[in-house]
Design an enzyme around this catalytic site. Sequence first.
Site, PDB file in Angstrom:
ATOM      1  N   SER A 163       0.733  -1.288   0.128  1.00  0.00           N
ATOM      2  CA  SER A 163       0.081  -0.035   0.072  1.00  0.00           C
ATOM      3  C   SER A 163       1.012   1.244   0.048  1.00  0.00           C
ATOM      4  CB  SER A 163      -1.058   0.049   1.118  1.00  0.00           C
ATOM      5  OG  SER A 163      -1.642   1.325   1.413  1.00  0.00           O
ATOM      6  N   ILE A 174       4.411  11.147   3.663  1.00  0.00           N
ATOM      7  CA  ILE A 174       3.447  11.596   2.815  1.00  0.00           C
ATOM      8  C   ILE A 174       2.227  12.137   3.716  1.00  0.00           C
ATOM      9  CG2 ILE A 174       1.764  10.810   1.094  1.00  0.00           C
ATOM     10  CD1 ILE A 174       4.729  10.537   0.499  1.00  0.00           C
ATOM     11  N   ASN A 234      -6.312  -0.906   1.554  1.00  0.00           N
ATOM     12  CA  ASN A 234      -5.673  -0.498   2.658  1.00  0.00           C
ATOM     13  C   ASN A 234      -6.522   0.717   3.286  1.00  0.00           C
ATOM     14  OD1 ASN A 234      -3.828   1.322   4.364  1.00  0.00           O
ATOM     15  ND2 ASN A 234      -2.646  -0.593   4.303  1.00  0.00           N
ATOM     16  N   CYS A 288      -1.277   4.378  12.936  1.00  0.00           N
ATOM     17  CA  CYS A 288      -1.489   5.753  12.596  1.00  0.00           C
ATOM     18  C   CYS A 288      -2.180   6.124  14.030  1.00  0.00           C
ATOM     19  CB  CYS A 288      -2.452   6.217  11.540  1.00  0.00           C
ATOM     20  SG  CYS A 288      -3.955   5.042  11.257  1.00  0.00           S
ATOM     21  N   LYS A 323      -2.214  -4.631   9.299  1.00  0.00           N
ATOM     22  CA  LYS A 323      -0.977  -4.443   8.906  1.00  0.00           C
ATOM     23  C   LYS A 323      -0.073  -3.871  10.100  1.00  0.00           C
ATOM     24  CE  LYS A 323       1.979  -1.966   5.554  1.00  0.00           C
ATOM     25  NZ  LYS A 323       1.648  -1.698   4.062  1.00  0.00           N
ATOM     26  N   THR A 383       6.258   0.860   7.368  1.00  0.00           N
ATOM     27  CA  THR A 383       7.728   1.484   7.372  1.00  0.00           C
ATOM     28  C   THR A 383       8.222   1.742   9.105  1.00  0.00           C
ATOM     29  OG1 THR A 383       6.609   3.488   7.438  1.00  0.00           O
ATOM     30  CG2 THR A 383       7.465   2.621   5.247  1.00  0.00           C
ATOM     31  N   GLY A 419       7.093  -3.226  -2.396  1.00  0.00           N
ATOM     32  CA  GLY A 419       6.847  -1.794  -2.178  1.00  0.00           C
ATOM     33  C   GLY A 419       7.738  -0.743  -2.731  1.00  0.00           C
TER      34      GLY A 419
HETATM   35  C1  LIG Z   1       5.672   6.248  -0.029  1.00  0.00           C
HETATM   36  C2  LIG Z   1       4.909   5.301   0.800  1.00  0.00           C
HETATM   37  C3  LIG Z   1       3.762   5.364   1.077  1.00  0.00           C
HETATM   38  C4  LIG Z   1       3.260   4.479   1.874  1.00  0.00           C
HETATM   39  N1  LIG Z   1       1.820   4.374   2.245  1.00  0.00           N
HETATM   40  C5  LIG Z   1       1.127   3.479   3.189  1.00  0.00           C
HETATM   41  C6  LIG Z   1      -0.137   3.606   3.452  1.00  0.00           C
HETATM   42  O1  LIG Z   1      -0.683   4.452   2.762  1.00  0.00           O
HETATM   43  N2  LIG Z   1      -0.605   2.639   4.052  1.00  0.00           N
HETATM   44  C7  LIG Z   1       0.075   1.580   4.540  1.00  0.00           C
HETATM   45  O2  LIG Z   1      -0.548   0.569   5.269  1.00  0.00           O
HETATM   46  N3  LIG Z   1       1.479   1.416   4.366  1.00  0.00           N
HETATM   47  C8  LIG Z   1       2.032   2.378   3.518  1.00  0.00           C
HETATM   48  N4  LIG Z   1       3.398   2.162   3.206  1.00  0.00           N
HETATM   49  C9  LIG Z   1       4.099   1.009   3.754  1.00  0.00           C
HETATM   50  C10 LIG Z   1       4.405   0.092   2.499  1.00  0.00           C
HETATM   51  O3  LIG Z   1       3.057  -0.346   2.418  1.00  0.00           O
HETATM   52  C11 LIG Z   1       5.427  -0.960   3.227  1.00  0.00           C
HETATM   53  O4  LIG Z   1       4.762  -1.435   4.164  1.00  0.00           O
HETATM   54  C12 LIG Z   1       6.773  -0.617   3.552  1.00  0.00           C
HETATM   55  O5  LIG Z   1       7.105   0.279   2.488  1.00  0.00           O
HETATM   56  C13 LIG Z   1       7.846  -1.781   3.622  1.00  0.00           C
HETATM   57  O6  LIG Z   1       7.881  -2.158   2.143  1.00  0.00           O
HETATM   58  P1  LIG Z   1       9.045  -1.501   1.145  1.00  0.00           P
HETATM   59  O7  LIG Z   1      10.466  -1.651   1.722  1.00  0.00           O
HETATM   60  O8  LIG Z   1       9.003  -2.840   0.261  1.00  0.00           O
HETATM   61  O9  LIG Z   1       8.622  -0.451   0.692  1.00  0.00           O
HETATM   62  C14 LIG Z   1       3.722   3.220   2.555  1.00  0.00           C
HETATM   63  C15 LIG Z   1       5.452   3.245   1.985  1.00  0.00           C
HETATM   64  C16 LIG Z   1       5.781   4.058   1.277  1.00  0.00           C
HETATM   65  C17 LIG Z   1       7.428   3.919   0.595  1.00  0.00           C
END
Ligand SMILES: Cc1cc2nc3c(=O)[nH]c(=O)nc-3n(C[C@H](O)[C@H](O)[C@H](O)COP(=O)(O)O)c2cc1C
Lengths: 303, 256
Positions: free
Chosen positions: A20, A70, A98, A129, A164, A192, A264
Amino acid sequence: MNLSVSIGSLKLKNPVMTASGTFGYGEEYAEFIDLGRLGAVVVKGLSLSPKEGNPPPRIVETAAGMLNAIGLQNIGIERFISEKIPFLKTYDTAVIVNFFGDSVEEYVLAAEKLSSVKGVHGLEMNISCPNKQAGWCVFGTDPKVTREVVSAVRKKTSLPLIVKLSPNVTDIGLMAKAAEEAGADAVSVINTITGMAVDARTRRPKLANITGGLSGPAIKPIALRMVYEVYKSVRIPIIGMGGIMSGEDAVEFLLAGATAVAVGTANFVRPTAAVEVLDDIIHFMETERIEDIRSLTGTLHAG
Amino acid sequence: MSRSFKAEIRENRPVNSNHNLLTLAPLDIMVEPRPGQFYMLEISRGLDPLLKRAFSLFRRTSDGFQILYRIKGKGTSILRELKEGTLISLLGPLGNGYPLPAENQAALVIAGGIGIASVFSLVEKLEKKAHLFYGARLGDEIFMTDEMSGRYRELIVCTDDGSCGRKGTVVDALNDFLGHASLEVREPVIYACGPQPMLREISRIAVAKGITAYLSLEEHMACGIGACLGCVVKTKDGYRRVCKEGPVFEAGEIVW
Ligand SMILES: Cc1cc2nc3c(=O)[nH]c(=O)nc-3n(C[C@H](O)[C@H](O)[C@H](O)COP(=O)(O)O)c2cc1C
Ligand SMILES: Cc1cc2nc3c(=O)[nH]c(=O)nc-3n(C[C@H](O)[C@H](O)[C@H](O)COP(=O)(O)OP(=O)(O)OC[C@H]3O[C@@H](n4cnc5c(N)ncnc54)[C@H](O)[C@@H]3O)c2cc1C
Ligand code: FES
C-alpha cells in the site's frame, strides 16, 4: 507448479502483491505492467474523508532506502469507489483496500462502507496511525488498543481482514497475537520504520515532518526478523514485506514464515518490479524443483 | 514504444567543471517528448543510490535526446563517470511540459542556472520568437550560448558579478524589460525554470502585473509517475504532484 495461496477466504493466484502507498490506485502502473498478473493489488491507504497530507519535502533518499512522510494523503473512500474501482475491476486480480481512521468509529465506518462495494476483495487495516481519543498515540503500538479496534472492525465486515502491523514496537509477536485474537484473517509485516534524516549544513531535518517512515532494502533484515517472530506467535497467514527487490528476497520472506509477499519501494525503482519478482519466484521454483509455493512457508532450517 | 525504456550513452561530456551533457540513443522508438517534460534515469543497478533521478529533456537529437546536468551529489557523481556505450534504464517523457504561446503573444523565457536545461527545447521550438533571459552566479556557469545562437529573438545574459552579460539577476532584467519594452511586447507570457527564490520572485511580479507565467518546479521524487505522492507542491486546489500535474504550473496556482 502451484503458485496460488490463501489469505483467509481469499484465494490469490500467486503470492505477489503490491504494498500500500507504493502502487497508487493501480492505474499509475497499468501502462508498464499487466495488473492481471499480480496476486493482488493493494491500493494507497484510504480514509472516510479525503486527506491533504503533509507539507513537502515529503521524501528523502537514505542509504539503500528512503524516508517518507506523505501523511496519508488520499482521495477518500467515496471517490475511490466511483473513480478507481471501475478501472481495477477490469483486471483479473484481487483488489485489497488499505484503510485507516483516527478513531475506532472511523475505522468501523470505513470498513462498513468498503464491505458493500463490488470489486473490493479484501481489507487491509493500517494501524500505524495516531488515535485521536488516546492523545494521538499510535493504535498499533498497544496490544489492548489493537485488539479493540480490530474486533470492532471484525464485527462489521465479512471480507478477508488483514491487519498491517507497525514495526515500531518492542514485541511484534504480541501485536500479531492481539490481531489474531480479535479476528484478523492475516497480518501484514511490516509497515515502515520511523526514522529521520538531518542536513548537517543547514542543521535542519530533511523532511518537513521531521520524522518519516523508512522503507526499501535498508529495512529487509528487520522485516525478515519480524516475520520470523510473528510466524512463531500466530497461526494466521503472514504477508511479508520490507525491502523486497527480487524473487530471492521474496523467497527469504516465505522461508521466514510468510504466505504471501508485497513489493513496495521497488515499484519506484522499477515500475515493472512486482512482475519481475513474480517471474523470479517462478524461475527459482523451477530451478529448485519446488512444486508448490506453499511448501516454502516457514521452512527455515533454524537450529 | 514504451515510456519505460533503455538507452545507450552516446556521449557524456563535461561542459564545465561541474556540468555534463549526456547524449542518449534509445534502443526502441521513443515516445515523442515536449519541451518542459522530464525523464527519470536509473543511475546504478545497485541498491545505493536506490531511486531514479529526474532530469529535463534538454534537446531532441536525430536519434535520441540530450540531458544537461549539474553534478550535485551522489547520483550525479556516479552518472558523470558512465562511459559511452553504457546502457541505462529510463522512464519518460514524464509530466506536462510548457503550454505554447498563442500567435500574438511574446514569450519571455527565463532560466536561472541549470534551469536552462528545461527551457532550451522550448526556445528552439519557439523559432526565434523567444526573449531569453539567462542568469547565473558566475560567468563560467553560463553555457550553451553557442548552441543557442540564432534560435532566440533576443538573449539577455545576467551574472551576479557581471563577469558575463549584465550585472544583476534575471529578475532585475525582467523588471527593466517589462518597464521599457512594453510597447513592442503586446502580450507577454513568461516561462521560467531555476532556483526557487527566483521563481517565487517572478511569480510575484507576474501575478502583480497580471501576466501569465508558467513555472517549472522541482521536488524530491521517488516514482516519477504519480504513485508515491512524494513530490507535491501546494496549490490553490491543495497539494499537486510535480511529476504528474507538473512540473510546469501557472504562477497564480502556486501557494508559496
Ligand atoms: C511512499 C510510501 C507510502 C506508503 N503509504 C502507506 C499507506 O498508505 N498505508 C500503509 O499501510 N502502508 C504504507 N506504506 C508502507 C508500505 O506499504 C510497506 O509496508 C513498506 O514500505 C515496507 O515495504 P518496502 O520496503 O518494500 O517499501 C507506504 C510506503 C511508502 C514508501
Ligand atoms: C522535474 C525535474 C527536472 C530536473 N531537471 C534537471 C536537469 O535538467 N538538470 C539537472 O542538473 N538537474 C535537474 N533536476 C534536479 C536533479 O533531479 C537533481 O539535481 C538530482 O536528482 C541530484 O541527484 P544527486 O544524487 O546528485 O544529489 P543528492 O543531493 O545526493 O540527491 C539526494 C536525493 O535528493 C534528490 N534531489 C536532490 N536535489 C534535487 C532537486 N533539485 N530536485 C529534485 N530532487 C533532488 C535526488 O533525486 C535524490 O533522491 C530536475 C529535477 C526535477 C524534479
Ligand atoms: S514522484 Fe511519486 S508522485 Fe511524483
